[in-house]
Motif scaffolding. Structure first.
Motif, PDB file in Angstrom:
ATOM      1  N   ARG A 295       0.855  -1.189   0.000  1.00 17.48           N
ATOM      2  CA  ARG A 295       0.000   0.000   0.000  1.00 17.48           C
ATOM      3  C   ARG A 295       0.890   1.238   0.000  1.00 17.48           C
ATOM      4  O   ARG A 295       1.815   1.337   0.819  1.00 17.48           O
ATOM      5  CB  ARG A 295      -0.875  -0.001   1.260  1.00 17.48           C
ATOM      6  N   ASP A 297       1.031   5.172   0.557  1.00 16.51           N
ATOM      7  CA  ASP A 297       0.275   6.278   1.153  1.00 16.51           C
ATOM      8  C   ASP A 297       0.704   7.587   0.483  1.00 16.51           C
ATOM      9  O   ASP A 297       1.900   7.878   0.389  1.00 16.51           O
ATOM     10  CB  ASP A 297       0.541   6.358   2.663  1.00 16.51           C
ATOM     11  N   GLU A 310       4.844   7.391   2.064  1.00 13.69           N
ATOM     12  CA  GLU A 310       5.594   6.194   2.452  1.00 13.69           C
ATOM     13  C   GLU A 310       5.033   4.984   1.718  1.00 13.69           C
ATOM     14  O   GLU A 310       3.917   5.021   1.182  1.00 13.69           O
ATOM     15  CB  GLU A 310       5.512   5.960   3.964  1.00 13.69           C
ATOM     16  N   ASN A 312       4.166   0.909   2.197  1.00 13.13           N
ATOM     17  CA  ASN A 312       3.954  -0.142   3.209  1.00 13.13           C
ATOM     18  C   ASN A 312       3.965  -1.512   2.559  1.00 13.13           C
ATOM     19  O   ASN A 312       2.953  -1.932   1.994  1.00 13.13           O
ATOM     20  CB  ASN A 312       2.593   0.054   3.878  1.00 13.13           C
TER      21      ASN A 312
HETATM   22 MG   LIG Z   1       1.203   5.549   6.372  1.00 12.67          MG
END
Ligand SMILES: [Mg+2]
Ligand SMILES: Nc1ncnc2c1ncn2[C@@H]1O[C@H](COP(=O)(O)OP(=O)(O)OP(=O)(O)O)[C@@H](O)[C@H]1O
Length: 359
Positions: A295, A297, A310, A312
């Protein structure tokens, strides 16, 4: 003869109490505000059991393995009870998130295929400063920043307020609080001191991107697919709170912020902006060596610039939440998405790099 069902060890590490157990005794009427969501959120075990049920439904033989900070238990699993594949949900070992990557390295050394990101990607993304440098060097926009090793920043730091002060090596919104967003020098220095005192170092100071927040779930490898983009809507958040997903908004069902941040999926975006978001998210996925699912962001500034906050790897897979909300909007059920992730790992043949220990 019927083919035997592949065995899946769902590996996680949980030591101590489950804070969410306690919520079961709380009466929502006692909160002092109107909760939007159920405060009795799933406990950690309930979340893992949901994955077990889903994988059973998809024709696997799942088994929950809580490593419980026990290396012997882990090596017994890897040698004596080798599953066909590991569903890797381990995020830290002995409270140390750095060891997440080392444990994935053990899976590689022992030659057991596992879901999600390889060790390098796990280690890299935990270093937000280094990740941002790599993104920036490769043309992926990320907020301008300084990485502080000590609680010192010269007054002429060259960044434009507002700024956000956050730990560079934490995740799950640790250290992201109302006072993390600062509007002048005195707030900045106060928060830097606080962050050094309370969270692991180094600390990132970065430009705060006002605008919209987008989380981009990506699934697959050849090629990876961007799932419907999820937006966080902060419009119901009382005005005294900054428009961010704070630790409280993310994890604390007894606090009002938890109930005032909503999601919209798919996010309504102009075509050109959506194309840019997808392209930048995929670039970030590739640059950080993510695998199977991740994911990214992001923030979309008021002048339509797309910033990666960032990346993930191995993001949260709670049913109906975040990554899984995007998957559902793509027409993939919870169990189907989990099956796809397991199948990706099963398609990688792995050989042990070390001989078995003498019995
Ligand atoms: Mg985040
Ligand atoms: N530069 C920024 N500009 C605007 N908002 C930011 C910025 N950095 C962080 N935030 C806000 O803080 C939240 C948490 O930040 P970030 O994603 O970097 O931390 P995390 O602890 O890794 O979070 P996660 O829970 O996603 O693992 C973001 O979702 C966003 O709302």
């Amino acid at each position: 003869m019927a083919k035997t069902k592949p065995s899946v060890a769902i590996v996680f590490n949980h030591v101590g109490d489950d804070e969410y157990e306690k919520l079961k005794d709380v009466d929502p009427k006692s909160l002092g505000f109107k909760p939007e969501y159920d405060i009795h959120v799933a406990t950690i075990m309930e979340e893992y059991e949901a994955i077990v049920d889903a994988l059973k439904k998809e024709g696997f033989r799942p088994n929950l393995v809580n490593v419980n900070d026990d290396l012997t238990k882990l090596s017994t699993l890897l040698w004596s009870h080798r599953p066909d594949v590991i569903f890797n949900l381990l995020e830290y070992f002995k409270e140390d998130p750095k060891l997440e990557a080392m444990v994935a390295g053990l899976f590689d050394l022992y030659g057991v295929p596992f879901t999600g990101a390889p060790p390098f990607s796990l280690a890299l993304c935990q270093r937000k400063g280094l990740t941002k440098q790599i993104l920036h060097a490769n043309g992926v926009r990320t907020p301008r920043f300084h990485l502080l090793m000590k609680p010192k920043l010269r007054n002429r730091h060259g960044l434009h307020y507002p700024l956000i002060v956050k730990p560079a090596r934490e995740d799950a919104s640790t250290g992201i609080e109302k006072t993390s967003v600062v509007y002048d020098q005195s707030q900045l220095h106060e928060r830097i001191d606080y962050a050094f005192e309370h969270f692991s170092h180094p600390i990132l100071v970065e430009e705060f991107i006002e605008g919209r927040e987008l989380h981009v779930a990506i699934l697959g490898n050849d090629p990876p697919e961007v799932l419907p983009i999820l937006e966080y809507d902060f419009s119901m958040l009382p005005p005294e709170f900054p428009r961010i997903i704070s630790y409280t908004a993310k994890w604390e069902p007894l606090k009002e912020e938890f109930h005032r941040v909503h999601t919209i999926c798919p996010a309504k975006l102009p075509k050109r902006v959506e194309a840019r978001v997808r392209e930048q998210a995929l670039a970030a996925y590739h640059l950080t060596n993510c695998r199977d699912y991740a994911r990214v962001d992001m923030r979309l500034s008021n002048d339509d610039h797309v910033y990666v906050l960032e990346v993930n790897p191995n993001p949260d897979l709670t049913e109906g939440v975040s990554f899984m909300e995007s998957a559902e909007k793509a027409g993939l059920s919870f169990s189907k998405t989990l099956k796809m992730i397991v199948d990706m790992a099963l398609s990688r043949t792995a050989k042990p790099a070390v001989p078995p220990p003498a019995q």
